[in-house]
Design a protein around this motif. Structure first.
Motif, short mmCIF file in Angstrom:
data_model
loop_
_atom_site.label_atom_id
_atom_site.label_comp_id
_atom_site.label_asym_id
_atom_site.label_seq_id
_atom_site.Cartn_x
_atom_site.Cartn_y
_atom_site.Cartn_z
N SER A 133 0.84 -1.20 0.00
CA SER A 133 0.00 0.00 0.00
C SER A 133 0.87 1.26 0.00
O SER A 133 2.04 1.22 0.41
CB SER A 133 -0.93 0.02 1.21
OG SER A 133 -0.18 0.23 2.39
N SER B 67 0.49 3.81 1.92
CA SER B 67 0.77 4.19 3.31
C SER B 67 1.92 3.37 3.89
O SER B 67 2.73 3.89 4.67
CB SER B 67 -0.48 4.08 4.18
OG SER B 67 -0.92 2.75 4.24
N LYS B 68 2.02 2.10 3.54
CA LYS B 68 3.15 1.27 4.02
C LYS B 68 4.46 1.78 3.43
O LYS B 68 5.47 1.86 4.12
CB LYS B 68 2.95 -0.19 3.63
CG LYS B 68 1.80 -0.86 4.33
CD LYS B 68 2.25 -1.48 5.61
CE LYS B 68 1.12 -2.33 6.13
NZ LYS B 68 1.05 -2.35 7.56
#
Length: 144
Positions: A73, A75-76
């Motif tokens: 992702s 965000s990761k």
């Protein structure tokens, strides 16, 4: 060469334009610090299986156009990039940690992200030439 990447069971083209800034938008990403941020982004993205398409480190913000595999992702990726880079910079440049304003955080909490689709070339050109545009704007402001 295909526009799409291939994994074992998927063809994909997940491309994003991401922008983030140092805490308080301090103009700290210059000289050695800026070069280290640039190198770290290249290395960490490669380690996570991402492909850097365009990268521009300005003195007060970072522009990144990157292909991220579907298993990871945004965000990761941002958590890993911002966290690892901050740790590396604080250990390599101890004077950065001395400034009490940092509060042990090098980057602002958030970031900007947009998907890159049909207007890919426009976005890539913007990221590539963003510094020139910013210098021109500053020159015009000083003339006024």
């Amino acid at each position: 060469m295909s526009r799409y990447e291939k994994a074992s069971h998927v063809y994909w083209r997940c491309q994003y334009h991401i922008v983030w800034t140092p805490k308080y938008r301090f103009r700290i990403l210059k000289n050695k610090v800026g070069r280290d941020v640039y190198r770290c982004i290249q290395v960490y993205c490669e380690q996570l299986g991402c492909k850097v398409v365009e990268l521009n480190v300005q003195v007060d913000h970072v522009h990144l156009v990157v292909k991220i595999p579907p298993k990871l992702s945004v965000s990761k990726l941002m958590g890993a990039l911002k966290g690892k880079i901050a740790l590396k910079l604080f250990s390599k440049y101890p004077y950065l940690r001395k400034n009490k304003l940092w509060g042990n955080h090098f980057w602002q909490r958030g970031y900007f992200v947009d998907t890159v689709g049909i207007n890919e070339e426009i976005i890539r050109r913007y990221v590539r030439h963003q510094e020139k545009e910013e210098v021109q704007e500053q020159a015009q402001l000083t003339l006024q």
